[in-house]
Design an enzyme around this catalytic site. Structure first.
Site, PDB file in Angstrom:
ATOM      1  N   GLU A   1      -3.169  -4.321  -3.223  1.00 34.14           N
ATOM      2  CA  GLU A   1      -3.677  -5.078  -4.376  1.00 34.14           C
ATOM      3  C   GLU A   1      -3.625  -4.244  -5.659  1.00 34.14           C
ATOM      4  OE1 GLU A   1      -5.044  -4.649  -1.431  1.00 34.14           O
ATOM      5  OE2 GLU A   1      -6.249  -6.363  -0.791  1.00 34.14           O
TER       6      GLU A   1
ATOM      7  N   ASN B   1       0.835  -1.213   0.000  1.00 33.91           N
ATOM      8  CA  ASN B   1       0.000   0.000   0.000  1.00 33.91           C
ATOM      9  C   ASN B   1       0.861   1.252   0.000  1.00 33.91           C
ATOM     10  OD1 ASN B   1       0.641  -0.757   2.698  1.00 33.91           O
ATOM     11  ND2 ASN B   1      -1.054   0.432   3.520  1.00 33.91           N
ATOM     12  N   VAL B   2       0.352   2.254  -0.692  1.00 35.28           N
ATOM     13  CA  VAL B   2       1.036   3.539  -0.827  1.00 35.28           C
ATOM     14  C   VAL B   2       0.008   4.632  -0.532  1.00 35.28           C
ATOM     15  CG1 VAL B   2       2.330   5.058  -2.365  1.00 35.28           C
ATOM     16  CG2 VAL B   2       2.628   2.582  -2.546  1.00 35.28           C
ATOM     17  N   GLU B   3       0.147   5.249   0.632  1.00 34.27           N
ATOM     18  CA  GLU B   3      -0.836   6.245   1.054  1.00 34.27           C
ATOM     19  C   GLU B   3      -0.485   7.623   0.498  1.00 34.27           C
ATOM     20  OE1 GLU B   3      -1.243   5.742   5.319  1.00 34.27           O
ATOM     21  OE2 GLU B   3      -2.356   3.874   5.006  1.00 34.27           O
TER      22      GLU B   3
ATOM     23  N   CYS C   1     -10.216  -5.036   0.719  1.00 31.90           N
ATOM     24  CA  CYS C   1     -11.372  -4.125   0.755  1.00 31.90           C
ATOM     25  C   CYS C   1     -12.268  -4.412  -0.454  1.00 31.90           C
ATOM     26  CB  CYS C   1     -10.901  -2.670   0.779  1.00 31.90           C
ATOM     27  SG  CYS C   1     -10.304  -2.053  -0.805  1.00 31.90           S
TER      28      CYS C   1
ATOM     29  N   CYS D   1     -10.834  -3.618  -3.877  1.00 34.90           N
ATOM     30  CA  CYS D   1      -9.788  -4.549  -4.303  1.00 34.90           C
ATOM     31  C   CYS D   1     -10.362  -5.906  -4.679  1.00 34.90           C
ATOM     32  CB  CYS D   1      -8.718  -4.651  -3.229  1.00 34.90           C
ATOM     33  SG  CYS D   1      -7.740  -3.140  -3.164  1.00 34.90           S
TER      34      CYS D   1
ATOM     35  N   CYS E   1      -4.131   0.755  -2.449  1.00 34.65           N
ATOM     36  CA  CYS E   1      -4.021  -0.478  -1.670  1.00 34.65           C
ATOM     37  C   CYS E   1      -2.918  -1.367  -2.242  1.00 34.65           C
ATOM     38  CB  CYS E   1      -5.343  -1.244  -1.705  1.00 34.65           C
ATOM     39  SG  CYS E   1      -6.650  -0.539  -0.678  1.00 34.65           S
TER      40      CYS E   1
HETATM   41  N1  THU Z   1      -5.369  -1.549   2.523  1.00 34.16           N
HETATM   42  C1  THU Z   1      -4.802  -2.328   1.553  1.00 34.16           C
HETATM   43  O1  THU Z   1      -3.657  -2.104   1.142  1.00 34.16           O
HETATM   44  N2  THU Z   1      -5.532  -3.332   1.026  1.00 34.16           N
HETATM   45  C2  THU Z   1      -6.798  -3.657   1.426  1.00 34.16           C
HETATM   46  O2  THU Z   1      -7.467  -4.446   0.779  1.00 34.16           O
HETATM   47  C3  THU Z   1      -7.318  -3.067   2.672  1.00 34.16           C
HETATM   48  C4  THU Z   1      -6.704  -1.750   3.028  1.00 34.16           C
HETATM   49  C5  THU Z   1      -4.586  -0.447   3.069  1.00 34.16           C
HETATM   50  C6  THU Z   1      -5.059   0.903   2.609  1.00 34.16           C
HETATM   51  C7  THU Z   1      -4.562   1.809   3.708  1.00 34.16           C
HETATM   52  O3  THU Z   1      -3.240   2.238   3.381  1.00 34.16           O
HETATM   53  C8  THU Z   1      -4.506   0.930   4.937  1.00 34.16           C
HETATM   54  O4  THU Z   1      -4.661  -0.395   4.481  1.00 34.16           O
HETATM   55  C9  THU Z   1      -5.590   1.229   5.960  1.00 34.16           C
HETATM   56  O5  THU Z   1      -6.840   1.267   5.335  1.00 34.16           O
END
Ligand code: THU
Length: 136
Positions: A60, A47-49, A91, A94, A58
């Site tokens: 994925e 994940n890259v915020e 999520c 994804c 996310c």
């Molecule tokens: N996140 C994912 O990378 N994949 C998912 O399917 C669920 C959520 C990440 C997004 C965010 O950076 C962190 O989890 C908290 O929501």
């Protein structure tokens, strides 16, 4: 019979390794994903915020981009884990992304055994719906 052998331990290990690459300064939730493709490749993502929170990618999302960038094909099996090494639920968005590239047979690692995509996303909308409904 055909099909690739699924080494779940390897997928888990590589997914955990990807959590170390995650950029998650806002949530603090590190996520890593690794999947096996139909032709035996491994593809990965983390994940890259973003400071604009809603733009977060996310793990994925990165994995699907890696799939396309390294030759495309189908996803067969996937492990998605958090920084503690335990599986984390994909999520809703994804699940849709993964359905596009893995279809109903894609398997998600789970402590109780692999879960099929058609159980994760029942009644999925997919490419087939476009084929049958366009122009109606
Ligand atoms: N996140 C994912 O990378 N994949 C998912 O399917 C669920 C959520 C990440 C997004 C965010 O950076 C962190 O989890 C908290 O929501």
């Amino acid at each position: 019979m055909g099909g690739v052998n699924i080494d779940w331990d390897l997928l888990r290990r590589e997914a955990v390794a990807m959590t170390r690459r995650a950029y998650a300064p806002y949530s603090g939730v590190l996520v890593g994903a690794c999947a096996l493709t139909g032709d035996g490749r491994l593809v990965r993502g983390c994940n890259v915020e973003n400071a604009s929170y809603g733009l977060t990618l996310c793990a994925e999302c990165g994995l699907v981009s890696d799939l396309a960038a390294t030759g495309g094909g189908r996803l067969v099996a996937i492990s998605v884990v958090a920084g503690d090494g335990e599986p984390i639920a994909p999520c809703g968005r994804c699940r849709q992304l993964l359905f596009e590239h893995g279809g109903p047979d894609l398997l998600l690692d789970d402590p109780d055994g692999p879960v099929r995509m058609d159980a994760l996303l029942p009644g999925a909308f997919g490419p087939g719906d476009l084929d049958t409904r366009a122009g109606t």
